[in-house]
Write a protein that holds these residues in place. Structure first.
Motif, PDB file in Angstrom:
ATOM      1  N   ALA C  55       0.814  -1.215   0.000  1.00  0.00           N
ATOM      2  CA  ALA C  55       0.000   0.000   0.000  1.00  0.00           C
ATOM      3  C   ALA C  55       0.849   1.268   0.000  1.00  0.00           C
ATOM      4  O   ALA C  55       0.470   2.283  -0.599  1.00  0.00           O
ATOM      5  CB  ALA C  55      -0.924  -0.005   1.224  1.00  0.00           C
TER       6      ALA C  55
ATOM      7  N   TRP F 174      -7.726  -1.848   0.514  1.00  0.00           N
ATOM      8  CA  TRP F 174      -7.316  -0.454   0.713  1.00  0.00           C
ATOM      9  C   TRP F 174      -8.253   0.479  -0.063  1.00  0.00           C
ATOM     10  O   TRP F 174      -8.633   1.553   0.441  1.00  0.00           O
ATOM     11  CB  TRP F 174      -5.863  -0.248   0.278  1.00  0.00           C
ATOM     12  CG  TRP F 174      -4.857  -0.907   1.180  1.00  0.00           C
ATOM     13  CD1 TRP F 174      -4.390  -2.180   1.076  1.00  0.00           C
ATOM     14  CD2 TRP F 174      -4.221  -0.345   2.341  1.00  0.00           C
ATOM     15  NE1 TRP F 174      -3.489  -2.442   2.099  1.00  0.00           N
ATOM     16  CE2 TRP F 174      -3.360  -1.332   2.883  1.00  0.00           C
ATOM     17  CE3 TRP F 174      -4.287   0.903   2.969  1.00  0.00           C
ATOM     18  CZ2 TRP F 174      -2.571  -1.112   4.021  1.00  0.00           C
ATOM     19  CZ3 TRP F 174      -3.495   1.126   4.098  1.00  0.00           C
ATOM     20  CH2 TRP F 174      -2.653   0.126   4.624  1.00  0.00           C
ATOM     21  N   THR F 186      -2.608   3.208  10.575  1.00  0.00           N
ATOM     22  CA  THR F 186      -1.476   2.285  10.473  1.00  0.00           C
ATOM     23  C   THR F 186      -0.580   2.469  11.707  1.00  0.00           C
ATOM     24  O   THR F 186      -0.674   3.483  12.396  1.00  0.00           O
ATOM     25  CB  THR F 186      -0.637   2.574   9.210  1.00  0.00           C
ATOM     26  OG1 THR F 186      -0.002   3.830   9.373  1.00  0.00           O
ATOM     27  CG2 THR F 186      -1.503   2.582   7.967  1.00  0.00           C
TER      28      THR F 186
END
Ligand SMILES: [Mn+2]
Ligand SMILES: [Mn+2]
Ligand SMILES: [Mn+2]
Ligand SMILES: [Mn+2]
Ligand SMILES: [Mn+2]
Ligand SMILES: [Mn+2]
Ligand SMILES: [Mn+2]
Ligand SMILES: [Mn+2]
Ligand SMILES: [Mn+2]
Ligand SMILES: [Mn+2]
Ligand SMILES: [Mn+2]
Ligand SMILES: [Mn+2]
Lengths: 289, 289, 289, 289, 289, 289
Positions: C55, F174, F186
């Protein structure tokens, strides 16, 4: 110069191969300890330990036509996995090759037996080495559970059935075995009667020239194979299993080794399983010389 | 009040010692699993487990003159290591002591055999317990590889050679053994013929009063010794190896135990190796009473 | 339907590949704990754990051209192994591909750096993450020892050299580093100065647009990577190493990860090494978009 | 040529030694996981991993006078073991040497502190790094339990007492600590206040020039030291402990590292403990230059 | 719907129970490796592996009245632990139930034998399977050490005493055994004479209808049970121990399994111990049919 | 005198309990490494390591009303298991108790969230700590796969959803997260923004007074929790997770800890998970004072 992590001495391509080895890293119905998903790769690693030559049969594995097809894509669900396996093993047998399946759990044996039976020119027998009867109709709500494989072979494939090494099962399975005249040998039977005599009995009993041979590693005593899903004391010795394989390999049209859980020892079970795989191949190849 | 991490009951100083134990933590040519470098210290730790008394021979190890010299400084390169070992073992034998080497790998046996042969007043024999022939001229580009030790003993020291427990080797080694009339016993031979009968045959065959005895632990079945560099199924039992050592120790002028890889089990192989070491010493000492 | 035990997402064949991954299962000069011979296959197994998508860089590994060539045949002797590796890596670089070597021990880096240097159109730099200087001329009697790789790169390839994470070495190496103005950063330096600032310094210092990047996993603290040959406390964090790789990958013409000993943990080090390998590829690929 | 399994770089004999290292393989009162009996030998093995040079202090351990006395004979009973230890450590301190005890369990600290206190020319302080208060009067029916060591030091030796890393204890211990104005720092305190500031506070608080320093390895977070008897999450980092040791070693007249259980990891805790031992010695030796 | 972590098939409450299983997680006097504290829970976990049916005796464990009382609170000190155990086992025997103790170490057997002897209507015998004599008066300064249990049974309970599997002890123990005409069988005796013949001899020798049966798992060869406190090579096989238990269970008024150290294998010893426990119960229950 | 193998300090019976802990030993859909079936019992064993007192909240667990209900009977099939779990958790919540589920795998969270939502007097939020999004509609052919749990919570229960620690997922997840404005942090976000600030953001974002809190242990960095099904580097620290739990526990109406695979470390992950469980209970109980 570079080589892939394949079973050692599996030097043939698919087309030329007589023996096609493949792994099925599936352990979805395991009831006590899981982890047989890691067995096929552990056996490939173990194969690096062994010489290419089998002195008993005077055979060099490099001279045989062995192909390692890799591992089957697996699913979470046992039914889908068996279906996928069925698709995969069918052409191997259809192409006249001897399939050697590395489990994974014992439920995976069924599609392999079926494929071999479908392509045999006569009824085949089924000989299984196992600590357990695996004669349940279903287990924990799942029909194609690893604990039911023998029952499904009996129901769906053949009643020429012998199980060796059996020493565990619910009352119902022992009753079922007795009521249906199922031929079984406990490890005590093997010790008392002797491998040779038992093998001769089995030969007479089956009355067929071709069998599928399935080795659930828990047939062996945990002293020889501690890395198992459901280890069961008082089992067969390594020599007894070797001698049974030597005797039965020549008439085998398919073979598998299942239920090794390599995370539960330091390579011992994968090494022994791999050695027994090699003994099977050598014994079979010697019979075709 | 304080004591060092030495082999238990090794209470003698060098000068007074009859038995000089030393480790060589070298595994540089190991082909499958390495780690025999850790074996000498693992065996010292294992020795704490055992009583000082051996009832079979009615001997207390504390009454014997055993010295633990520690571990040899090792090199990366096998040739330099063998040279260093040669320098180290020579004076031990020259001083009339019985050297007991704890490997490390099997290549380390050669300088020990040579030193013993040099100082013997007659030709000595070489008896090795091993799953492997170790008869290659070289392996993986290295002459003094662990897989070649028996060949070098044959070439450089003595042809009074017997190997027990052998069950693995390339076609060339089996052919070489047959062509050269090499005396070998597989574990199947030992099981079928019996330890006693085999030992009597060996005695006749060797025709010499002194031998060097080398125990590659992979002679044993992995059920008894799973922590090995190259474990090989279908091996000797602990009792068979013990009885062979009991019989051969009295005529031994040197001894070693090699190829234990203690990282691959929970002490099992080091414990058994150490026990066998103690059986060797007791059997030898009993013969000198 | 079947798949081989390759690095996940390494879907390209050699010809089309931009990245060529290969393993070298050699640990012959390891001084404390050996076992990095098992790292390449352990990393392939670890790769099954990860998603195909990165990502941070918005990259799917399946869209990249990655090839897994398998493992190099190895020798016992380091010199022969390095020669074999040299032959193997040369065509990969010549073919314009980025070689990614999975050790095995650190000595294996040298032929890879040399191949990359030979085919670069300008002088390349060498950046290494390591707990150790590896600046010895030789070690334990072996020139191309794993503990000497940086010295040989300096002597034989380039003096545009930076080492990050270093915290261990004999007095001579620290003296050598200071006398020769070698650029090094201890983990304390990294913590105090910050990764960003250090990376900017390195960029200025090297003054070249292309580097070879080598990751000796012992640069990391053993909390993150316990399975190592020579673990050294007080090391870099996983985040620091990741950020350094992110910054340096775009200018890298070769990469390696070495010194993982998977037998000394439960997959932790192989998992982290494999993740860092994937971060390297994604960071490099992103820079070529 | 041969060397014994001693702590690396412990080259001095007893007479010339400044530092006398000894192990006490006793874990008889361990409450959760036992096994610290194996720690002294595990630390000797770990010491082979490290270079002889400490760059931070520019000291080569081979230049220092370090002696490894071996392991103390141990008893089953803690009282007898402490008495034996008392006899053993007394002459070491009396001879003007700095004793370094490798446990074994934390109860072993008491006789060492007492011996150091007896021979100091002024009152000494006691600084302990520990996840636990160890302030019980007795535990599980045993007065000199490992969980009581700090209380006995307070009662029997000195009230110049500081504990760092503490984060676990029954309500009574926290109450006792508060009521008696005991100086303690949790890992959160250390993180928030900083090592430097805390060390300065401790120095002011103790008001003495000499201390005994005791490192219960469970002060560290299990990420750094998983192999412990009673691992406690949320602990100190390796860097924090190192920096505290660096600061306190110069004024230490005795030191110990206890509570490592090496069977519960792959060397990580023994490696870190051994490294911290070496940091202690280097920091102390640097202060005597 | 929810179930507790109890021994499988222990479905009875205390009141209705015929067999009362309980664990004593105490290993405070262990001399080599500790950890038998973890055995009772490891055996409960192992019990999940087994079928509820025993085909040899045609008994389903679910039909028996088995109660799992849990684990005894333990102390650090052996004397206090034995006292606590004495209080705990007394009412079980008084209530006419057969106590089955899962150690923990062998010293725990004594209070159980005493309780059974106190409530028997005649003198009971004591049959122990053990690699060790356990005939010391005291060991390491502790009277009720695990290495002394047989002596205390002889001194305090009964001289109808037989030990099977013994192969280790100091000279004094072997002398004591011979001087006092103690009946013992080494594993070699068992192999040579045969289980059947030995059992018949024992029956004659004891001349009593009731015994207490104690299984120190180190009676078994480490190939079958590697996870032990003091493993001793050249032991009994699993089959030999099973057959002895089958023969002696019917006359047993108490039973224990001790000295399993589950941290030293992957479940093997706990699995075998649990299986032997189940064989004991089935054999006993069959005799009461 | 005897005690069962329950979570320590779970002294309450069901009726009086405020907190009801139960295990679900099911890992049937695990994709990489299985074994979370062993986590509930491993956590019970780990709980013996900890003191009964929590100093941060000044709470003694023995004073709280905690009940350990044992483990749920499990099936092979995930659908049946979830149904069984649904039946089991429903009455716990209906009875006004706070359910604490110990997985097993993450799929088990769904029935627990649903039960809590059903019985809440307002919409509840769902906060999950996880390395993975778990936002797939199905995975490997199974809808209620562990890799889909968050998606099903979103679909079937609540869109007040926040995930912390996420760092892995396919491109689709995502994208889905971004397109649907899903709130995620995150580990890099946590490090950069700080736990405090993030917790304040979450509070505002959710806008509800009650949440269900789910801890997938792989949210943590493998340095802290190596024993996981799908370990993912670059994770949260133990302190970050502890502080998040401290902040969110007071508003939690249900809690679980899932995905610990205890066979892949030496107790580290079970110990940390158990500690976090205790922090949750203390933080929640403190808020009800
Ligand atoms: Mn089966
Ligand atoms: Mn089976
Ligand atoms: Mn050999
Ligand atoms: Mn060999
Ligand atoms: Mn390096
Ligand atoms: Mn390094
Ligand atoms: Mn302490
Ligand atoms: Mn502590
Ligand atoms: Mn005993
Ligand atoms: Mn014993
Ligand atoms: Mn999840
Ligand atoms: Mn997850």
């Amino acid at each position: 110069m570079f080589h892939k992590a394949e079973m050692m001495d599996a030097l043939a391509d698919y087309e030329s191969a007589r023996y096609v080895i493949f792994g099925v890293p599936f352990d979805g119905t395991s009831s006590y300890r899981s982890g047989s998903r890691w067995a096929p790769d552990a056996m490939r690693k173990a194969s690096e330990n062994f010489e290419t030559y089998n002195a008993y049969f005077d055979i060099d594995y490099e001279d045989l036509l062995i192909h390692d097809a890799g591992n089957l894509e697996h699913y979470v669900n046992v039914d889908e996995t068996l279906e996928e396996l069925s698709f995969a093993v069918e052409p191997i047998v259809a192409d006249g090759k001897l399939p050697i399946m590395l489990g994974g759990e014992h439920s995976l044996t069924l599609p392999c037996v079926k494929a071999c039976a479908r392509h045999a020119d006569e009824d085949i027998g089924f000989v299984v080495l196992d600590a357990h009867f695996d004669l349940r109709e279903e287990y924990c709500g799942v029909k194609y559970n690893h604990a039911c494989v023998s029952r499904h072979v009996l129901n769906e494939v053949t009643d020429k059935y012998v199980t060796i090494g059996v020493r565990s099962g619910p009352r119902e399975e022992w009753a079922f075995a007795k009521e249906n005249g199922i031929k079984y040998y406990t490890p005590d039977d093997v010790r008392e009667t002797g491998t040779k005599e038992i093998l001769s009995e089995i030969s007479d009993y089956l009355g067929c020239s071709k069998i599928y041979l399935s080795l659930d590693m828990d047939a062996l005593d945990p002293a020889y194979a501690p890395g198992l899903g459901t280890p069961e004391p008082f089992g067969l010795s390594d020599i007894e299993v070797r001698d049974i394989i030597h005797a039965l390999a020549p008439r085998s049209v398919g073979f598998d080794i299942v239920e090794i859980s390599p995370e539960y020892d330091n390579g011992q079970s994968a090494l022994l399983g791999t050695k027994l795989l090699r003994e099977f191949i050598a014994a079979h190849a010697a019979s075709e010389r």
